[in-house]
Structure formats: structure tokens, C-alpha cells
Design a protein around this motif. Structure first.
Motif, mmCIF file in Angstrom:
data_model
loop_
_atom_site.group_PDB
_atom_site.id
_atom_site.type_symbol
_atom_site.label_atom_id
_atom_site.label_comp_id
_atom_site.label_asym_id
_atom_site.label_seq_id
_atom_site.Cartn_x
_atom_site.Cartn_y
_atom_site.Cartn_z
ATOM 1 N N LEU A 2 -84.858 38.599 -3.545
ATOM 2 C CA LEU A 2 -85.254 38.739 -2.146
ATOM 3 C C LEU A 2 -86.588 38.055 -1.870
ATOM 4 O O LEU A 2 -86.781 37.463 -0.807
ATOM 5 N N THR A 3 -87.491 38.095 -2.834
ATOM 6 C CA THR A 3 -88.811 37.494 -2.635
ATOM 7 C C THR A 3 -88.833 35.993 -2.916
ATOM 8 O O THR A 3 -89.802 35.334 -2.558
ATOM 9 N N GLY A 4 -87.782 35.477 -3.561
ATOM 10 C CA GLY A 4 -87.736 34.048 -3.854
ATOM 11 C C GLY A 4 -86.372 33.467 -3.562
ATOM 12 O O GLY A 4 -85.704 32.966 -4.482
ATOM 13 N N ALA A 12 -78.939 51.194 -12.667
ATOM 14 C CA ALA A 12 -79.263 50.590 -11.369
ATOM 15 C C ALA A 12 -80.618 49.906 -11.367
ATOM 16 O O ALA A 12 -80.819 48.930 -10.633
ATOM 17 N N ALA A 13 -81.557 50.387 -12.170
ATOM 18 C CA ALA A 13 -82.921 49.844 -12.160
ATOM 19 C C ALA A 13 -82.928 48.340 -12.408
ATOM 20 O O ALA A 13 -83.634 47.590 -11.718
ATOM 21 N N LEU A 20 -77.396 39.783 -3.587
ATOM 22 C CA LEU A 20 -78.284 40.768 -2.952
ATOM 23 C C LEU A 20 -77.518 42.039 -2.587
ATOM 24 O O LEU A 20 -78.018 43.154 -2.780
ATOM 25 N N GLY A 21 -76.312 41.862 -2.075
ATOM 26 C CA GLY A 21 -75.500 43.025 -1.712
ATOM 27 C C GLY A 21 -75.210 43.914 -2.900
ATOM 28 O O GLY A 21 -75.302 45.145 -2.809
ATOM 29 N N VAL A 22 -74.884 43.290 -4.014
ATOM 30 C CA VAL A 22 -74.600 44.078 -5.220
ATOM 31 C C VAL A 22 -75.885 44.679 -5.776
ATOM 32 O O VAL A 22 -75.949 45.881 -6.052
ATOM 33 N N GLU A 23 -76.906 43.838 -5.950
ATOM 34 C CA GLU A 23 -78.101 44.269 -6.660
ATOM 35 C C GLU A 23 -78.969 45.236 -5.880
ATOM 36 O O GLU A 23 -79.636 46.082 -6.469
ATOM 37 N N LEU A 24 -78.970 45.116 -4.569
ATOM 38 C CA LEU A 24 -79.755 46.067 -3.762
ATOM 39 C C LEU A 24 -78.859 47.145 -3.143
ATOM 40 O O LEU A 24 -79.182 48.327 -3.215
ATOM 41 N N GLY A 25 -77.748 46.721 -2.565
ATOM 42 C CA GLY A 25 -76.877 47.665 -1.875
ATOM 43 C C GLY A 25 -76.095 48.559 -2.816
ATOM 44 O O GLY A 25 -76.233 49.791 -2.780
ATOM 45 N N LEU A 26 -75.269 47.951 -3.665
ATOM 46 C CA LEU A 26 -74.441 48.763 -4.558
ATOM 47 C C LEU A 26 -75.280 49.528 -5.576
ATOM 48 O O LEU A 26 -74.956 50.676 -5.907
ATOM 49 N N LEU A 48 -84.358 45.723 -9.599
ATOM 50 C CA LEU A 48 -85.468 44.807 -9.895
ATOM 51 C C LEU A 48 -85.044 43.353 -9.714
ATOM 52 O O LEU A 48 -85.778 42.547 -9.140
ATOM 53 N N SER A 49 -83.864 43.028 -10.176
ATOM 54 C CA SER A 49 -83.360 41.662 -10.027
ATOM 55 C C SER A 49 -83.142 41.324 -8.554
ATOM 56 O O SER A 49 -83.456 40.220 -8.105
ATOM 57 N N GLY A 50 -82.627 42.275 -7.798
ATOM 58 C CA GLY A 50 -82.397 42.058 -6.368
ATOM 59 C C GLY A 50 -83.688 41.834 -5.608
ATOM 60 O O GLY A 50 -83.781 40.942 -4.757
#
Length: 139
Positions: free
Chosen positions: A29-31, A18-19, A55-61, A23-25
Motif C-alpha cells: 500500500l505504501t509503495g 494473518a500478521a 491488497l484485497g487478500v493481504e489487507l481484506g482477507l 505487513l506485506s499488504g
């Protein structure tokens, strides 16, 4: 509950997988403008929607993966996302960097499929919630 090294390894494995996504999410999000432009340059349709999906996958999932919530389903969905990402963004295999990134994605997919096959382990909310439900039903 008797925690074993296998249980700890499974939890650490989920966290490490998940890390990368987290990190990618956060980077996306910042750019957002740069990310959307990159998605657009790849030729993917609906770049803003693809951005939100990423974003949903990288932060949420990925957060759900860390916690071990619906672990098998989450890992399977992340595996599909990772293959799609490899094919859509790292498909120029003549370029050494793209070649390496493509096969890193494929390797990450392998780890996610292991989680999908075997679940999140004892140190997951899946197990906690299942035990809680069984306890409530036994009353």
C-alpha cells in the motif's frame, strides 16, 4: 462460554498467520509503483489488477481471518493465493533464497488449510454470530 487453551491457540494462530499478510499488504500500500513494477517484471498479466487483488487478500482477507469471519472460506482463498504467489514469484528454485521463500509459502498454505479444515475456533465472529442467530431463532 468456557474458553479453553485450544480456543486461545486457534485465535493466536489466526493472528500469526494473518500478521505476515497484513505487513506485506501495508508494504504494498505504501509503495504501489514499486509493487506494480515487480508484478509486471514477473510476467503476470494485468499487473495493476494483480496489485489490487493482492491488497484485497493481504489487507481484506487477512483482517477477516484475524476476526474469524467466514473463517474457513477466507483461509481457503488465502491458501490458493499463497500457492499462486509461490509459483508466480518464487519459482526459481535453483536460487537458495527463492527456494526458501517458495517452501515458506507452501508451509503457510499448510497452516491456512488447517484453519480451513477446522475453522476459527470459539474466539471467532463466526461462532459469536452463529450463537446470536441460534438465540434469536429460539425466541
Amino acid at each position: 462460554m468456557n474458553i479453553t487453551s485450544k480456543d486461545i491457540t486457534a485465535a493466536v494462530g489466526r493472528l500469526l498467520l494473518a500478521a505476515l499478510f497484513l505487513l506485506s499488504g501495508f508494504s504494498k500500500l505504501t509503495g504501489p509503483a514499486a509493487t506494480i513494477a515487480y508484478i509486471e517484471s514477473s510476467g503476470m498479466p494485468f499487473p495493476k489488477l494483480a496489485y489490487l487483488g493482492a491488497l484485497g487478500v493481504e489487507l481484506g482477507l487477512a483482517s477477516l481471518l484475524v476476526l474469524g469471519v467466514r473463517t474457513r472460506l477466507v483461509a481457503a482463498a488465502m491458501a490458493v493465493f499463497t500457492v499462486v504467489t509461490a509459483v508466480a514469484f518464487h519459482n526459481s528454485l535453483a536460487d537458495q533464497a527463492q527456494f526458501v521463500n517458495f517452501f515458506k509459502n507452501i508451509s503457510i498454505t499448510g497452516g491456512l488449510l488447517q484453519v480451513a479444515a477446522f475453522g476459527g475456533g470459539m474466539l471467532s465472529l463466526d461462532v459469536f454470530l452463529a450463537r446470536r442467530k441460534a438465540f434469536a431463532l429460539a425466541r
